[in-house]
Design a protein around this motif. Structure first.
Motif, PDB file in Angstrom:
ATOM      1  N   LEU A  23      -0.175   9.067  -0.544  1.00  0.00           N
ATOM      2  CA  LEU A  23       0.001   8.425   0.757  1.00  0.00           C
ATOM      3  C   LEU A  23      -0.057   9.458   1.880  1.00  0.00           C
ATOM      4  N   SER A  24       0.577  10.596   1.672  1.00  0.00           N
ATOM      5  CA  SER A  24       0.555  11.653   2.690  1.00  0.00           C
ATOM      6  C   SER A  24      -0.862  12.166   2.921  1.00  0.00           C
ATOM      7  N   TRP A  25      -1.618  12.348   1.849  1.00  0.00           N
ATOM      8  CA  TRP A  25      -2.985  12.880   1.923  1.00  0.00           C
ATOM      9  C   TRP A  25      -3.919  11.925   2.643  1.00  0.00           C
ATOM     10  N   LEU A  26      -3.682  10.645   2.462  1.00  0.00           N
ATOM     11  CA  LEU A  26      -4.544   9.628   3.083  1.00  0.00           C
ATOM     12  C   LEU A  26      -4.216   9.399   4.560  1.00  0.00           C
ATOM     13  N   ARG A  27      -3.084   9.888   5.013  1.00  0.00           N
ATOM     14  CA  ARG A  27      -2.672   9.670   6.404  1.00  0.00           C
ATOM     15  C   ARG A  27      -3.366  10.702   7.289  1.00  0.00           C
ATOM     16  N   VAL A  28      -4.486  10.305   7.915  1.00  0.00           N
ATOM     17  CA  VAL A  28      -5.289  11.223   8.714  1.00  0.00           C
ATOM     18  C   VAL A  28      -5.547  10.611  10.084  1.00  0.00           C
ATOM     19  N   PRO A  29      -5.756  11.434  11.121  1.00  0.00           N
ATOM     20  CA  PRO A  29      -6.009  10.907  12.467  1.00  0.00           C
ATOM     21  C   PRO A  29      -7.239  10.007  12.480  1.00  0.00           C
ATOM     22  N   GLY A  30      -7.061   8.819  13.021  1.00  0.00           N
ATOM     23  CA  GLY A  30      -8.161   7.874  13.136  1.00  0.00           C
ATOM     24  C   GLY A  30      -8.487   7.129  11.866  1.00  0.00           C
ATOM     25  N   GLY A  31      -7.808   7.465  10.768  1.00  0.00           N
ATOM     26  CA  GLY A  31      -8.083   6.824   9.492  1.00  0.00           C
ATOM     27  C   GLY A  31      -7.328   5.520   9.323  1.00  0.00           C
ATOM     28  N   ALA A  32      -7.499   4.913   8.173  1.00  0.00           N
ATOM     29  CA  ALA A  32      -6.794   3.672   7.869  1.00  0.00           C
ATOM     30  C   ALA A  32      -5.290   3.915   7.854  1.00  0.00           C
ATOM     31  N   PRO A  33      -4.500   3.031   8.452  1.00  0.00           N
ATOM     32  CA  PRO A  33      -3.049   3.186   8.424  1.00  0.00           C
ATOM     33  C   PRO A  33      -2.524   3.225   6.988  1.00  0.00           C
ATOM     34  N   VAL A  34      -1.452   3.973   6.795  1.00  0.00           N
ATOM     35  CA  VAL A  34      -0.862   4.182   5.473  1.00  0.00           C
ATOM     36  C   VAL A  34       0.621   3.845   5.552  1.00  0.00           C
ATOM     37  N   VAL A  35       1.140   3.161   4.543  1.00  0.00           N
ATOM     38  CA  VAL A  35       2.560   2.824   4.544  1.00  0.00           C
ATOM     39  C   VAL A  35       3.395   4.102   4.613  1.00  0.00           C
ATOM     40  N   GLY A  36       4.465   4.052   5.386  1.00  0.00           N
ATOM     41  CA  GLY A  36       5.334   5.209   5.511  1.00  0.00           C
ATOM     42  C   GLY A  36       6.260   5.378   4.318  1.00  0.00           C
ATOM     43  N   VAL A  37       6.537   6.638   3.970  1.00  0.00           N
ATOM     44  CA  VAL A  37       7.482   6.964   2.904  1.00  0.00           C
ATOM     45  C   VAL A  37       8.766   7.442   3.555  1.00  0.00           C
ATOM     46  N   GLU A  38       9.864   6.730   3.305  1.00  0.00           N
ATOM     47  CA  GLU A  38      11.145   7.102   3.892  1.00  0.00           C
ATOM     48  C   GLU A  38      11.909   8.085   3.014  1.00  0.00           C
ATOM     49  N   SER A  39      11.808   7.939   1.698  1.00  0.00           N
ATOM     50  CA  SER A  39      12.466   8.890   0.805  1.00  0.00           C
ATOM     51  C   SER A  39      11.888   8.755  -0.592  1.00  0.00           C
ATOM     52  N   VAL A  40      12.034   9.841  -1.369  1.00  0.00           N
ATOM     53  CA  VAL A  40      11.575   9.887  -2.759  1.00  0.00           C
ATOM     54  C   VAL A  40      12.734  10.390  -3.605  1.00  0.00           C
ATOM     55  N   SER A  41      12.999   9.692  -4.716  1.00  0.00           N
ATOM     56  CA  SER A  41      14.024  10.140  -5.646  1.00  0.00           C
ATOM     57  C   SER A  41      13.494   9.953  -7.067  1.00  0.00           C
ATOM     58  N   ALA A 165       0.441  -7.090  11.592  1.00  0.00           N
ATOM     59  CA  ALA A 165       0.061  -7.250  12.997  1.00  0.00           C
ATOM     60  C   ALA A 165      -0.638  -6.007  13.529  1.00  0.00           C
ATOM     61  N   ALA A 166      -0.382  -4.855  12.911  1.00  0.00           N
ATOM     62  CA  ALA A 166      -1.027  -3.605  13.332  1.00  0.00           C
ATOM     63  C   ALA A 166      -2.338  -3.357  12.592  1.00  0.00           C
ATOM     64  N   GLY A 167      -2.736  -4.263  11.696  1.00  0.00           N
ATOM     65  CA  GLY A 167      -3.982  -4.102  10.954  1.00  0.00           C
ATOM     66  C   GLY A 167      -3.731  -3.876   9.475  1.00  0.00           C
ATOM     67  N   GLY A 168      -4.773  -3.455   8.753  1.00  0.00           N
ATOM     68  CA  GLY A 168      -4.655  -3.203   7.325  1.00  0.00           C
ATOM     69  C   GLY A 168      -3.938  -1.894   7.055  1.00  0.00           C
ATOM     70  N   VAL A 169      -3.003  -1.918   6.109  1.00  0.00           N
ATOM     71  CA  VAL A 169      -2.203  -0.745   5.756  1.00  0.00           C
ATOM     72  C   VAL A 169      -2.398  -0.445   4.276  1.00  0.00           C
ATOM     73  N   LEU A 170      -2.705   0.803   3.949  1.00  0.00           N
ATOM     74  CA  LEU A 170      -2.925   1.210   2.568  1.00  0.00           C
ATOM     75  C   LEU A 170      -1.594   1.408   1.842  1.00  0.00           C
ATOM     76  N   ILE A 171      -1.534   0.905   0.610  1.00  0.00           N
ATOM     77  CA  ILE A 171      -0.389   1.142  -0.267  1.00  0.00           C
ATOM     78  C   ILE A 171      -0.913   1.551  -1.652  1.00  0.00           C
ATOM     79  N   ASP A 172      -0.035   2.087  -2.476  1.00  0.00           N
ATOM     80  CA  ASP A 172      -0.241   2.272  -3.913  1.00  0.00           C
ATOM     81  C   ASP A 172      -1.575   2.937  -4.274  1.00  0.00           C
TER      82      ASP A 172
END
Length: 247
Positions: A23-41, A165-172
């Motif tokens: 998810l972090s790698w796919l989050r790029v300026p101008g790219g497809a929105p990516v779901v935010g990660v709040e925490s990892v355990s 509402a903000a458009g398509g968001v990438l997950i998984d």
């Protein structure tokens, strides 16, 4: 739920770290929105909570252009994982993950043969049927259709795009460097809202090599073989049919 986020149970610490890295790698300026990660355990991810809607044509077209920008960000090689990820990845449903082999290749065809088609064809009992295609891939027959490694979601079937509402968001994701048509093939495998408009908007920005529609089954083969391994049934026959087509 914590802090308004969505809690996703993961099979292992590695599974959660792999998903978060993608998810972090796919989050790029101008790219497809990516779901935010709040925490990892070790046993869960807490992700941004999304509110799904039915997308408009304009939102779908915008997503197509954004996906083109994600792909254009590129990767250091075919078959590489997210920056800093040094192990194999994971693929499949959260409760039945299997390895996603990773490793740097200069050739898309060799990567696709070695890391995607051959391992899964062997597990599905289809290695004999795959021999013709494996030879064509390793011989570089399809390499001229891709100029450089794209930054792929890697499992971009319709269920891994959440429309908000903000458009398509990438997950998984199963994020790695590969052929951009692989993500397009995944979108067409099970259908997506306003699919032709999405593809057209992508192509307006990124372009595609001639014959891309005829290659869609080849690009879908990875996911079809994965389904054959995990679920059997009709997916085995579907994978065998694709393998025969490209033998």
């Amino acid at each position: 739920m914590t802090a308004g986020g969505f809690v996703k149970r993961v099979a292992s610490e590695r599974a959660g770290a792999w998903e978060a890295a993608g998810l972090s790698w796919l989050r790029v300026p101008g790219g497809a929105p990516v779901v935010g990660v709040e925490s990892v355990s070790p046993d869960q991810l807490v992700l941004q909570r999304l509110s799904p809607i039915s997308p408009s044509v304009a939102q779908v077209e915008s997503f197509g252009r954004q996906l083109a920008a994600t792909h254009a960000t590129g990767a250091s090689g075919f078959g590489v994982g997210p920056d800093g990820w040094t192990r194999d990845g994971l693929q499949g449903p959260a409760d039945d993950l299997i390895p996603l082999p990773l490793g740097p290749y200069d050739s898309w065809g060799a990567m696709y043969a070695d890391l995607r088609v051959e391992p899964l064809a062997r597990q599905a009992g289809l290695l004999g049927a795959a021999e013709g295609l494996l030879g064509r891939l390793r011989g570089g027959e399809f390499d001229e259709t891709v100029a450089a490694p794209a930054r792929l979601h890697g499992d971009l079937w319709a269920g891994n795009v959440v429309w908000t509402a903000a458009g398509g968001v990438l997950i998984d994701p199963a994020a790695h460097g590969g052929h951009p048509e692989s993500d397009l093939g995944a979108l067409t495998l099970f259908g997506a809202p306003h699919l032709e408009r999405l593809l057209a908007s992508y192509i307006e920005v990124a372009g595609v090599a001639d014959g891309w529609r005829e290659r869609l089954p080849l690009m879908q083969l990875h996911l079809v073989l994965l389904h054959a391994v995990l679920f059997g049934g009709g997916y085995v026959g579907q994978a065998a049919s694709i393998l025969r087509r490209y033998a």
